[in-house]
Design a protein around this motif. Structure first.
Motif, PDB file in Angstrom:
ATOM      1  N   THR A 247       2.989   4.931   3.252  1.00  0.00           N
ATOM      2  CA  THR A 247       1.999   3.902   2.971  1.00  0.00           C
ATOM      3  C   THR A 247       0.696   4.196   3.709  1.00  0.00           C
ATOM      4  O   THR A 247       0.631   5.094   4.553  1.00  0.00           O
ATOM      5  CB  THR A 247       2.495   2.509   3.388  1.00  0.00           C
ATOM      6  OG1 THR A 247       2.366   2.362   4.812  1.00  0.00           O
ATOM      7  CG2 THR A 247       3.949   2.288   3.001  1.00  0.00           C
ATOM      8  N   THR A 248      -0.290   3.410   3.376  1.00  0.00           N
ATOM      9  CA  THR A 248      -1.587   3.536   4.043  1.00  0.00           C
ATOM     10  C   THR A 248      -1.451   3.303   5.544  1.00  0.00           C
ATOM     11  O   THR A 248      -2.188   3.887   6.349  1.00  0.00           O
ATOM     12  CB  THR A 248      -2.580   2.517   3.463  1.00  0.00           C
ATOM     13  OG1 THR A 248      -2.697   2.736   2.057  1.00  0.00           O
ATOM     14  CG2 THR A 248      -3.949   2.634   4.115  1.00  0.00           C
TER      15      THR A 248
ATOM     16  N   THR B 256       4.973   9.281  -6.996  1.00  0.00           N
ATOM     17  CA  THR B 256       3.757   8.635  -6.519  1.00  0.00           C
ATOM     18  C   THR B 256       3.654   7.204  -7.054  1.00  0.00           C
ATOM     19  O   THR B 256       4.445   6.779  -7.903  1.00  0.00           O
ATOM     20  CB  THR B 256       2.515   9.415  -6.968  1.00  0.00           C
ATOM     21  OG1 THR B 256       2.381   9.283  -8.396  1.00  0.00           O
ATOM     22  CG2 THR B 256       2.617  10.886  -6.596  1.00  0.00           C
ATOM     23  N   SER B 257       2.647   6.496  -6.592  1.00  0.00           N
ATOM     24  CA  SER B 257       2.431   5.115  -7.048  1.00  0.00           C
ATOM     25  C   SER B 257       2.085   5.071  -8.535  1.00  0.00           C
ATOM     26  O   SER B 257       2.208   4.023  -9.172  1.00  0.00           O
ATOM     27  CB  SER B 257       1.318   4.470  -6.230  1.00  0.00           C
ATOM     28  OG  SER B 257       0.131   5.231  -6.322  1.00  0.00           O
TER      29      SER B 257
ATOM     30  N   ARG C  48       0.818  -1.222   0.000  1.00  0.00           N
ATOM     31  CA  ARG C  48       0.000   0.000   0.000  1.00  0.00           C
ATOM     32  C   ARG C  48       0.851   1.271   0.000  1.00  0.00           C
ATOM     33  O   ARG C  48       0.572   2.213   0.737  1.00  0.00           O
ATOM     34  CB  ARG C  48      -0.945  -0.014   1.203  1.00  0.00           C
ATOM     35  CG  ARG C  48      -1.890  -1.208   1.240  1.00  0.00           C
ATOM     36  CD  ARG C  48      -2.966  -1.092   0.206  1.00  0.00           C
ATOM     37  NE  ARG C  48      -3.988  -2.114   0.327  1.00  0.00           N
ATOM     38  CZ  ARG C  48      -5.142  -1.945   0.943  1.00  0.00           C
ATOM     39  NH1 ARG C  48      -5.409  -0.771   1.511  1.00  0.00           N
ATOM     40  NH2 ARG C  48      -6.012  -2.917   1.012  1.00  0.00           N
TER      41      ARG C  48
ATOM     42  N   LYS D 278       1.865   4.707  -1.136  1.00  0.00           N
ATOM     43  CA  LYS D 278       1.165   5.817  -1.773  1.00  0.00           C
ATOM     44  C   LYS D 278       2.145   6.722  -2.502  1.00  0.00           C
ATOM     45  O   LYS D 278       1.862   7.207  -3.601  1.00  0.00           O
ATOM     46  CB  LYS D 278       0.368   6.586  -0.729  1.00  0.00           C
ATOM     47  CG  LYS D 278      -0.653   5.721   0.001  1.00  0.00           C
ATOM     48  CD  LYS D 278      -1.331   6.453   1.118  1.00  0.00           C
ATOM     49  CE  LYS D 278      -2.364   7.420   0.643  1.00  0.00           C
ATOM     50  NZ  LYS D 278      -3.141   8.002   1.766  1.00  0.00           N
TER      51      LYS D 278
END
Length: 115
Positions: A99-100, A52-53, A30, A32
């Motif tokens: 990350t998330t 970014t991702s 996850r 980001k």
């Protein structure tokens, strides 16, 4: 728990190049965005570049046109290609993965640019 391991710092003359790497020692999910900060002695930490991702990138005005951020296809290794280095680029460079679930940070790598 996964960690970020940085490499590639060192001493270089002005005008030279270095490539920093930041590799995850385990799986990180996850993600980001990722990026690089730097901190010079007596100065505030500065955000150098981000990715970014979806591979959208941005960089500080002070390094635009000289530094390039990228990541590998698996997304777990981050790079910073630094060209036309200047003495004012001297700093400790830190990578991060946002990350998330939270943030991961590298241990820092010293970059020293001599005149």
């Amino acid at each position: 728990q996964a960690q970020l391991v940085e490499s590639g710092g060192g001493l270089v003359q002005a005008g030279g190049s270095l490539r920093l790497s930041c590799a995850a020692s385990g799986s990180i999910f996850r993600i980001k965005d990722m990026g690089w900060y730097r901190q010079a002695p007596g100065k505030q930490r500065e955000l150098v570049a981000t990715i970014t991702s979806s591979d959208s990138t941005d960089a500080a005005d002070s390094v635009k046109g000289r530094f390039t951020i990228s990541r590998d296809n698996a997304g777990n290794t981050l790079y910073l290609q630094m060209n036309s280095l200047k003495p004012e680029d001297t700093a400790i460079y830190y990578c991060y993965f946002h990350t998330t679930w939270g943030d991961y940070w590298g241990q820092g790598t010293q970059v020293t640019v001599s005149p």
